[in-house]
Design an enzyme around this catalytic site. Structure first.
Site, short mmCIF file in Angstrom:
data_model
loop_
_atom_site.label_atom_id
_atom_site.label_comp_id
_atom_site.label_asym_id
_atom_site.label_seq_id
_atom_site.Cartn_x
_atom_site.Cartn_y
_atom_site.Cartn_z
N HIS A 183 35.00 -17.37 40.86
CA HIS A 183 34.24 -18.69 41.59
C HIS A 183 34.78 -19.14 42.61
O HIS A 183 36.01 -19.46 42.59
CB HIS A 183 33.90 -19.45 40.30
CG HIS A 183 35.00 -20.41 39.64
ND1 HIS A 183 35.35 -21.59 40.36
CD2 HIS A 183 35.62 -20.28 38.72
CE1 HIS A 183 36.46 -22.07 39.61
NE2 HIS A 183 36.68 -21.02 38.43
N ASP A 243 42.83 -22.26 40.51
CA ASP A 243 41.44 -22.31 40.01
C ASP A 243 40.23 -22.57 40.78
O ASP A 243 39.98 -23.81 41.43
CB ASP A 243 41.14 -23.26 38.73
CG ASP A 243 39.91 -23.39 38.12
OD1 ASP A 243 39.16 -22.46 38.30
OD2 ASP A 243 39.57 -24.40 37.36
N GLU A 277 30.58 -23.00 39.56
CA GLU A 277 31.08 -22.55 38.20
C GLU A 277 31.42 -23.72 37.42
O GLU A 277 31.08 -24.09 36.10
CB GLU A 277 32.44 -21.66 38.06
CG GLU A 277 32.51 -21.14 36.69
CD GLU A 277 33.65 -22.18 35.88
OE1 GLU A 277 33.76 -22.03 34.71
OE2 GLU A 277 34.38 -22.99 36.77
N GLU A 278 32.37 -24.85 38.15
CA GLU A 278 32.92 -25.93 37.42
C GLU A 278 31.99 -27.17 36.89
O GLU A 278 32.25 -27.53 35.87
CB GLU A 278 33.86 -26.73 38.43
CG GLU A 278 34.99 -25.86 38.86
CD GLU A 278 35.95 -25.50 37.85
OE1 GLU A 278 35.77 -26.04 36.47
OE2 GLU A 278 37.02 -24.73 38.05
N ASP A 292 39.56 -15.73 36.45
CA ASP A 292 39.45 -17.28 36.56
C ASP A 292 40.36 -17.81 35.46
O ASP A 292 40.10 -18.45 34.68
CB ASP A 292 37.95 -17.77 36.26
CG ASP A 292 37.98 -19.07 36.21
OD1 ASP A 292 38.67 -19.61 37.04
OD2 ASP A 292 36.81 -19.65 35.70
ZN ZN Z 1 37.78 -21.66 37.04
#
Ligand code: ZN
Length: 469
Positions: free
Chosen positions: A278, A290, A324-325, A352
């Site tokens: 992502h 991340d 995504e978050e 991820d």
């Molecule tokens: Zn992530």
């Protein structure tokens, strides 16, 4: 038993004597060569450095998000991928403002805290209330509502350090749903101990959700040492009061995009091996682990395979997902836009989980196709990767592919230190090691090349159990 078993499958899918092995000798040799080439050194760290330096934080709908989409397009083009394009995705736009808090009594201290992602604001003058401590959502349910009403609920549950990241899964529901449960019980705000394994004063943010049936209350995460301090005051037996001031904004929807690039298959371009990561990050830091690292790993994997003289039989598709978050916006949009071809996604995996070395290979393939996954596992073993079970959930962005029974794979990274910096300002480039990233690329390239070249596919993934609500 055997007769009934045969009845479940279309003719021709059962292994028979003399059937070709999943991986030919030539494919095994080519995959091993790719693996060794990656171990000798890749561009993954340089790609990650470029993302963190040229873009940095890239929360959904922000200017950084738009810059990240532009970065993704130019990087995939520059590195030689085909069909590079963006696919528009609408994302919710939430903007963090200042957040502060302090213990007022019995012993006054400022608190290091951050809003959880999606939290509403307090009144400008803040909220002042007594604090009630509970360990979990379950523990909150056991408390009488009179003891909660008008108070700030403090969820104080430590995140266990674990190689497989299981400590996060056990702790995270107080972040995502704590405000709903606390509001149901009449609380005025929520504080959580950070979902993180460090002991520094940088709190961890992360997505939280509301329910339309109860009032929306503010929610913030305390750094772990601040959670210790608050717990110590509560343990003194005296009533503990806290003041919270939080100011955030919701700006409706914004435009973002999934970024896509491919190595078209030479024989079956319509069959797809999906490599996902992502592109968005949280807003507090550059999201190096991340999920900058995941982006770098899948991009470099594709670049490496694109260099092979003979392209793989099937298409390898890299998708850098939007948001995504804060709601899986990109993943949902992808599953919808590509619905017609999901049955031809023969394998999907998502990177991820940071930048540490891969140590386990899990799958979710049709039971009669386990031998094919095992054959790939054999090629991963020299990297120190053990064969895991056949029950992987894949990554978060692969959740919308579950209904289509797309076979899923996880090249699990060592998560022992991932949650030290996850969703904090401390998620920076120095946390990634170039050689560890090379090992990741070696594992992903081995997997992706084999999946794109092998004889036959992985069948239909076993269904996920229905969620009980
Ligand atoms: Zn992530």
């Amino acid at each position: 038993m055997f007769v009934a078993f045969v009845g479940c499958f279309a003719a021709g899918t059962l292994p028979s004597r003399g059937e070709e092995p999943a991986l030919s000798e030539a494919v095994v040799r080519a995959a091993a060569a790719l693996r060794e080439k990656a171990l000798a050194g890749t561009h993954a760290f340089e790609i990650l450095k470029s993302l963190t330096v040229e873009v940095g934080s890239r929360f959904a709908g922000s200017m950084g998000d738009a810059a990240a989409v532009a970065w993704g397009l130019r990087t995939l083009k520059k590195l030689g991928l085909s069909n590079v394009h963006s696919e528009a995705v609408k994302v919710p736009r939430w903007v963090r403002g200042p957040a502060s808090g302090e213990i007022l009594r019995p012993y006054a201290h400022p608190l290091a805290l951050v809003s959880l992602g999606g939290s509403v604001s307090t009144a400008p003058e803040g909220i002042e209330a007594e604090v009630i401590e509970v360990a979990s959502l379950e523990a909150l349910k056991a408390v009488q509502p009179e003891a909660v009403r008008g108070k700030i609920v403090f969820f104080n549950q430590k995140t266990e350090r674990a190689r497989d990241g299981s400590g996060y899964g056990k702790a995270v529901d107080v972040r995502s749903r704590g405000a709903i449960h606390a509001s149901q019980a009449g609380a005025v705000a929520v504080l959580i101990r950070s979902i993180g394994t460090d002991q520094n004063r940088l709190p961890h943010t992360g997505g939280m959700w509301y329910d339309d049936k109860v009032p929306k209350i503010s929610a913030a995460a305390l750094s772990n040492p601040d959670a210790d301090l608050l717990a110590a005051e509560i343990a003194s037996g005296q009533p503990v009061s806290v003041r919270l001031r939080i100011s955030n904004r919701e700006l409706g929807q914004a435009e973002s995009a999934n970024v896509v690039g491919e190595i078209p298959g030479r024989e079956h371009p319509e069959e797809i091996v999906l490599l996902a990561a992502h592109l968005d990050s949280w807003d507090l830091g550059p999201g190096a682990l991340d999920d900058g690292a995941g982006c770098a790993i899948v991009i470099e994997t594709a670049r490496l395979i694109a260099e092979v003289a003979e392209k793989p039989r099937r298409t390898i598709r890299v998708v850098l997902f939007a948001n995504e978050e804060f709601g899986l916006s990109g993943a949902k949009a992808y599953a919808k836009a590509h619905e017609a071809e999901l049955a031809r996604h023969i394998a999907a995996t998502e990177a991820d989980f940071g930048a540490a070395r891969v140590w386990r290979f899990r799958s979710r393939v049709a039971p009669e196709k386990l031998a094919a996954a095992d054959a790939i596992a054999k090629l991963l073993a020299p990297l120190g990767v053990a064969r895991g079970d056949n029950r992987t959930h894949g990554g978060a962005d692969l959740i919308p592919l579950r209904a289509a029974r797309v076979p899923l794979f996880s090249l699990m990274q060592d998560g022992s230190h991932y949650f030290d910096v996850h969703h904090t300002a401390n998620d920076t480039l120095d946390k990634a090691d170039p050689k560890d990233l090379d090992q990741n690329v070696a594992a992903y390239a081995t997997f992706a090349y084999c999946a794109a070249e092998m004889n036959g596919g992985f069948g239909e993934a076993p269904p996920f159990p229905q969620k009980k609500q």
